[in-house]
Design an enzyme around this catalytic site. Structure first.
Site, PDB file in Angstrom:
ATOM      1  N   ASN A 224      39.429  35.066  52.086  1.00 42.62           N
ATOM      2  CA  ASN A 224      40.297  34.134  52.668  1.00 42.62           C
ATOM      3  C   ASN A 224      40.330  33.500  53.988  1.00 42.62           C
ATOM      4  O   ASN A 224      39.397  33.887  54.693  1.00 42.62           O
ATOM      5  CB  ASN A 224      41.666  34.413  52.259  1.00 42.62           C
ATOM      6  CG  ASN A 224      42.018  35.742  53.070  1.00 42.62           C
ATOM      7  OD1 ASN A 224      42.056  35.708  54.495  1.00 42.62           O
ATOM      8  ND2 ASN A 224      42.347  36.863  52.390  1.00 42.62           N
ATOM      9  N   ASP A 293      44.347  40.279  47.041  1.00 42.57           N
ATOM     10  CA  ASP A 293      45.022  40.964  46.054  1.00 42.57           C
ATOM     11  C   ASP A 293      44.088  41.776  44.955  1.00 42.57           C
ATOM     12  O   ASP A 293      44.483  42.753  44.522  1.00 42.57           O
ATOM     13  CB  ASP A 293      46.162  40.097  45.226  1.00 42.57           C
ATOM     14  CG  ASP A 293      47.360  39.643  46.269  1.00 42.57           C
ATOM     15  OD1 ASP A 293      47.279  40.668  47.240  1.00 42.57           O
ATOM     16  OD2 ASP A 293      47.777  38.777  46.213  1.00 42.57           O
ATOM     17  N   LYS A 303      21.433  41.288  43.968  1.00 40.33           N
ATOM     18  CA  LYS A 303      22.126  39.989  44.174  1.00 40.33           C
ATOM     19  C   LYS A 303      22.018  39.162  42.476  1.00 40.33           C
ATOM     20  O   LYS A 303      20.959  39.229  41.909  1.00 40.33           O
ATOM     21  CB  LYS A 303      21.207  39.036  45.067  1.00 40.33           C
ATOM     22  CG  LYS A 303      21.538  37.552  45.043  1.00 40.33           C
ATOM     23  CD  LYS A 303      20.546  36.836  46.063  1.00 40.33           C
ATOM     24  CE  LYS A 303      21.066  35.292  45.694  1.00 40.33           C
ATOM     25  NZ  LYS A 303      20.045  34.279  46.314  1.00 40.33           N
ATOM     26  N   PRO A 321      44.674  48.093  46.056  1.00 42.29           N
ATOM     27  CA  PRO A 321      45.901  48.848  46.557  1.00 42.29           C
ATOM     28  C   PRO A 321      46.608  48.006  47.570  1.00 42.29           C
ATOM     29  O   PRO A 321      46.229  47.284  48.260  1.00 42.29           O
ATOM     30  CB  PRO A 321      45.552  49.991  47.126  1.00 42.29           C
ATOM     31  CG  PRO A 321      43.921  49.976  47.753  1.00 42.29           C
ATOM     32  CD  PRO A 321      43.451  48.746  46.802  1.00 42.29           C
ATOM     33  N   ASP A 322      48.057  47.986  47.452  1.00 43.50           N
ATOM     34  CA  ASP A 322      48.909  47.532  48.390  1.00 43.50           C
ATOM     35  C   ASP A 322      49.024  48.468  49.810  1.00 43.50           C
ATOM     36  O   ASP A 322      49.609  49.416  49.619  1.00 43.50           O
ATOM     37  CB  ASP A 322      50.434  47.273  47.890  1.00 43.50           C
ATOM     38  CG  ASP A 322      51.194  46.385  48.707  1.00 43.50           C
ATOM     39  OD1 ASP A 322      51.109  46.476  49.973  1.00 43.50           O
ATOM     40  OD2 ASP A 322      51.554  45.358  48.246  1.00 43.50           O
ATOM     41  N   ILE A 323      48.396  47.997  50.544  1.00 46.27           N
ATOM     42  CA  ILE A 323      48.245  48.886  52.062  1.00 46.27           C
ATOM     43  C   ILE A 323      49.602  49.131  52.483  1.00 46.27           C
ATOM     44  O   ILE A 323      50.190  50.494  52.773  1.00 46.27           O
ATOM     45  CB  ILE A 323      47.267  48.400  52.865  1.00 46.27           C
ATOM     46  CG1 ILE A 323      45.976  48.341  52.306  1.00 46.27           C
ATOM     47  CG2 ILE A 323      47.269  49.293  54.239  1.00 46.27           C
ATOM     48  CD1 ILE A 323      44.982  47.270  52.986  1.00 46.27           C
ATOM     49  N   VAL A 324      50.405  48.231  52.938  1.00 44.44           N
ATOM     50  CA  VAL A 324      51.593  48.272  53.673  1.00 44.44           C
ATOM     51  C   VAL A 324      52.524  49.073  52.780  1.00 44.44           C
ATOM     52  O   VAL A 324      53.272  50.054  53.238  1.00 44.44           O
ATOM     53  CB  VAL A 324      52.292  46.934  54.109  1.00 44.44           C
ATOM     54  CG1 VAL A 324      52.800  46.273  52.977  1.00 44.44           C
ATOM     55  CG2 VAL A 324      53.312  47.416  55.205  1.00 44.44           C
ATOM     56  N   PHE A 339      54.431  41.352  56.553  1.00 43.55           N
ATOM     57  CA  PHE A 339      54.306  39.831  56.665  1.00 43.55           C
ATOM     58  C   PHE A 339      54.756  39.355  55.223  1.00 43.55           C
ATOM     59  O   PHE A 339      54.144  39.879  54.329  1.00 43.55           O
ATOM     60  CB  PHE A 339      53.134  39.407  57.283  1.00 43.55           C
ATOM     61  CG  PHE A 339      53.242  39.299  58.715  1.00 43.55           C
ATOM     62  CD1 PHE A 339      53.568  37.827  59.141  1.00 43.55           C
ATOM     63  CD2 PHE A 339      53.238  40.221  59.630  1.00 43.55           C
ATOM     64  CE1 PHE A 339      53.397  37.904  60.793  1.00 43.55           C
ATOM     65  CE2 PHE A 339      52.994  40.211  60.816  1.00 43.55           C
ATOM     66  CZ  PHE A 339      53.278  38.768  61.571  1.00 43.55           C
ATOM     67  N   LYS A 353      60.364  41.252  49.037  1.00 46.36           N
ATOM     68  CA  LYS A 353      59.556  41.961  49.423  1.00 46.36           C
ATOM     69  C   LYS A 353      59.931  42.999  50.406  1.00 46.36           C
ATOM     70  O   LYS A 353      59.307  44.244  50.476  1.00 46.36           O
ATOM     71  CB  LYS A 353      58.580  41.084  50.201  1.00 46.36           C
ATOM     72  CG  LYS A 353      57.123  41.240  49.652  1.00 46.36           C
ATOM     73  CD  LYS A 353      56.050  40.112  50.090  1.00 46.36           C
ATOM     74  CE  LYS A 353      55.954  39.297  49.031  1.00 46.36           C
ATOM     75  NZ  LYS A 353      55.093  38.003  49.262  1.00 46.36           N
TER      76      LYS A 353
HETATM   77  O1  C5P Z   1      52.558  40.829  48.516  1.00 47.27           O
HETATM   78  P1  C5P Z   1      52.254  40.011  49.646  1.00 47.27           P
HETATM   79  O2  C5P Z   1      50.629  40.042  49.685  1.00 47.27           O
HETATM   80  O3  C5P Z   1      52.846  38.691  49.933  1.00 47.27           O
HETATM   81  O4  C5P Z   1      52.512  40.943  51.022  1.00 47.27           O
HETATM   82  C1  C5P Z   1      52.060  40.589  52.286  1.00 47.27           C
HETATM   83  C2  C5P Z   1      52.354  41.710  53.113  1.00 47.27           C
HETATM   84  O5  C5P Z   1      51.747  42.748  52.577  1.00 47.27           O
HETATM   85  C3  C5P Z   1      51.601  41.690  54.397  1.00 47.27           C
HETATM   86  O6  C5P Z   1      52.196  42.389  55.356  1.00 47.27           O
HETATM   87  C4  C5P Z   1      50.453  42.020  54.137  1.00 47.27           C
HETATM   88  O7  C5P Z   1      49.579  42.672  55.055  1.00 47.27           O
HETATM   89  C5  C5P Z   1      50.624  43.288  53.194  1.00 47.27           C
HETATM   90  N1  C5P Z   1      49.669  43.648  52.182  1.00 47.27           N
HETATM   91  C6  C5P Z   1      49.017  44.793  51.929  1.00 47.27           C
HETATM   92  N2  C5P Z   1      48.181  45.218  51.065  1.00 47.27           N
HETATM   93  C7  C5P Z   1      47.853  44.358  50.226  1.00 47.27           C
HETATM   94  C8  C5P Z   1      48.641  43.039  50.159  1.00 47.27           C
HETATM   95  C9  C5P Z   1      49.533  42.803  50.998  1.00 47.27           C
HETATM   96  O8  C5P Z   1      49.062  45.446  53.155  1.00 47.27           O
HETATM   97  N3  C5P Z   1      47.267  44.626  49.096  1.00 47.27           N
END
Ligand code: C5P
Length: 421
Positions: A224, A293, A303, A321-324, A339, A353
């Site tokens: 992105n 995502d 390739k 995975p959602d890191i935060v 964020f 959120k």
């Molecule tokens: O769910 P969304 O992507 O809108 O959430 C945004 C927040 O979650 C940001 O702080 C982003 O750095 C964090 N995030 C993350 N891992 C992901 C997706 C989002 O840490 N896979």
């Protein structure tokens, strides 16, 4: 950073004296000239030879030593210094300085100098809390001495409480700021940075920033437009607040602020691994990265070739995975800030959120506006958090990302300290 700044490092008796060896190394590395003065008590904990080797200069220990006086005498030494730093500053040295005593070389130098004197107290928590020490600390500040710390936490004697000496990295950052202030604050921007001073001294802040790249094959990826500017500006503001900063950054075109520990990563999974590898030592985690995502279910080894006659290509994606959220549910969970980049109903989605990801704070911004946010130098945000079950919000004015980052760090530090982490 501290090029040619002359620092007289005073070491008094305390177990924290061993940390001053590392502090000496950091100051020398930053370009400072360091001369070390040790009290008798200090020499019971660490030898002058250690500091002679690290500073490259003979160590001064006696007030009335004819040989030392023939070299650089005590008045000369007091005039030589741009800054005097006493680390550790014991309760005893603080008391003697308060009384204006000159019963050894270090206290004499402090009386004789016109340089700024910085003190890093280090003592047992009960000694620090004692009204005598508290009164001395206040009086020393009234003389114009600056106190660096002390920090809270576990002590060498097993007690827990205030009185730990700040870590060498935090002290070096504060000494750097004091040196800059001495040279005069060039403009308002410098004054703003100075106002962050010490807010996060001794704390570790980990920040994710930039985009992630999810490999499709060895030469292609999904990503992105995130520039990393907001995360990098936060890293700089956290550094200015005295924190140690880990900056976990996806691929970006900008330079990391000097002094951060940069951990470059590519994919979301690498960013998660890097975040978890520092979680135990992190006090505040700020997720500013624009994490993909989804990622291709598997990256091709070679390739991928265009197939003649095949007009459509379907890529199978799986969720990252959602890191935060992972950090926020970890058993060693730091104070966690996320964020929320939204295009509509910004505050409502951000509040959702905040709760869903179990965050302490969320920074919401409207990315439907092209003049701010993604890839821009400006940003306008709203900070949201919960207090006694109610949602609270604060909206700093729209500003350059650098200035906004300072406001955000100030606000995050204040919430963090209120929650007594
Ligand atoms: O769910 P969304 O992507 O809108 O959430 C945004 C927040 O979650 C940001 O702080 C982003 O750095 C964090 N995030 C993350 N891992 C992901 C997706 C989002 O840490 N896979």
């Amino acid at each position: 950073m501290l090029a040619k700044v002359r620092i007289l490092l005073g070491i008094s008796g305390g177990i924290a004296a061993y940390k001053s060896a590392e502090l000496t190394r950091l100051l020398i590395k930053a370009g400072a000239e360091v001369r070390v003065v040790m009290t008798e008590g200090a020499q019971a904990f660490i030898t002058p030879l250690t500091f002679q080797a690290l500073s490259g200069n003979p160590v001064h220990t006696h007030l009335l030593d004819p040989e030392a006086e023939a070299g650089m005498g005590h008045i000369e030494l007091a005039k030589w210094a741009d800054l005097i730093v006493i680390a550790p500053a014991s309760a005893d040295v603080m008391a003697r300085l308060t009384a204006g005593m000159a019963d050894d070389l270090l206290t004499t130098l402090c009386l004789a100098t016109e340089a700024k004197v910085l003190l890093a107290p280090a003592m047992n928590q009960a000694m620090w809390r004692h009204p005598a020490t508290q009164r001395n600390a206040q009086q020393l500040e009234a003389y114009g001495y600056q106190l660096l710390g002390p920090d809270q936490g576990e002590q060498a004697c097993g007690d827990v409480g205030p009185g730990r000496m700040l870590e060498p990295e935090a002290l070096a950052a504060l000494i750097h700021q004091a040196a800059e202030e001495k040279n005069g604050l060039a403009n308002i921007a410098d004054q703003q940075v100075a106002s962050l001073r010490g807010l996060l001294a001794g704390k570790t802040v980990t920040i994710t920033a930039g985009p992630t790249r999810e490999a499709v094959d060895p030469v292609r990826y999904i990503s992105n437009h995130s520039s990393g500017k907001m995360g990098f500006a936060l890293a700089e503001a956290a550094l200015n607040a005295g924190a140690k900063v880990n900056l976990i950054a996806g691929p970006v075109q900008i330079k990391a602020p000097e002094g951060v520990d940069l951990i470059p990563v590519q994919s979301a999974r690498e960013m998660l691994d890097a975040s978890l590898s520092v979680i135990a030592s992190t006090d505040i985690f700020i997720a500013a990265a624009a994490v993909a995502d989804y990622r291709p279910a598997s990256a091709a080894d070679q390739k991928m070739k265009k197939q003649p006659g095949q007009n459509d290509l379907v890529l199978h994606l799986v969720q990252n995975p959602d890191i935060v959220a992972t950090v926020a549910k970890h058993e060693e969970r730091p104070f966690t800030v996320g964020f929320a980049a939204e295009t509509q109903d910004v505050e409502a989605y951000a509040a959702d959120k905040l709760v869903r990801k179990n965050l302490d704070m969320i920074i919401a911004n409207d990315v439907s506006r092209t003049d701010i946010g993604f890839n821009s130098d400006q940003n306008a945000v709203t900070l949201l958090w919960q207090e006694d079950g109610a949602l609270v919000s604060e909206s700093p004015e729209q500003a350059a990302k650098q200035d906004l980052a300072q406001d955000l760090v100030r606000c995050i530090a204040s919430r963090f300290h209120q929650e007594k982490h």
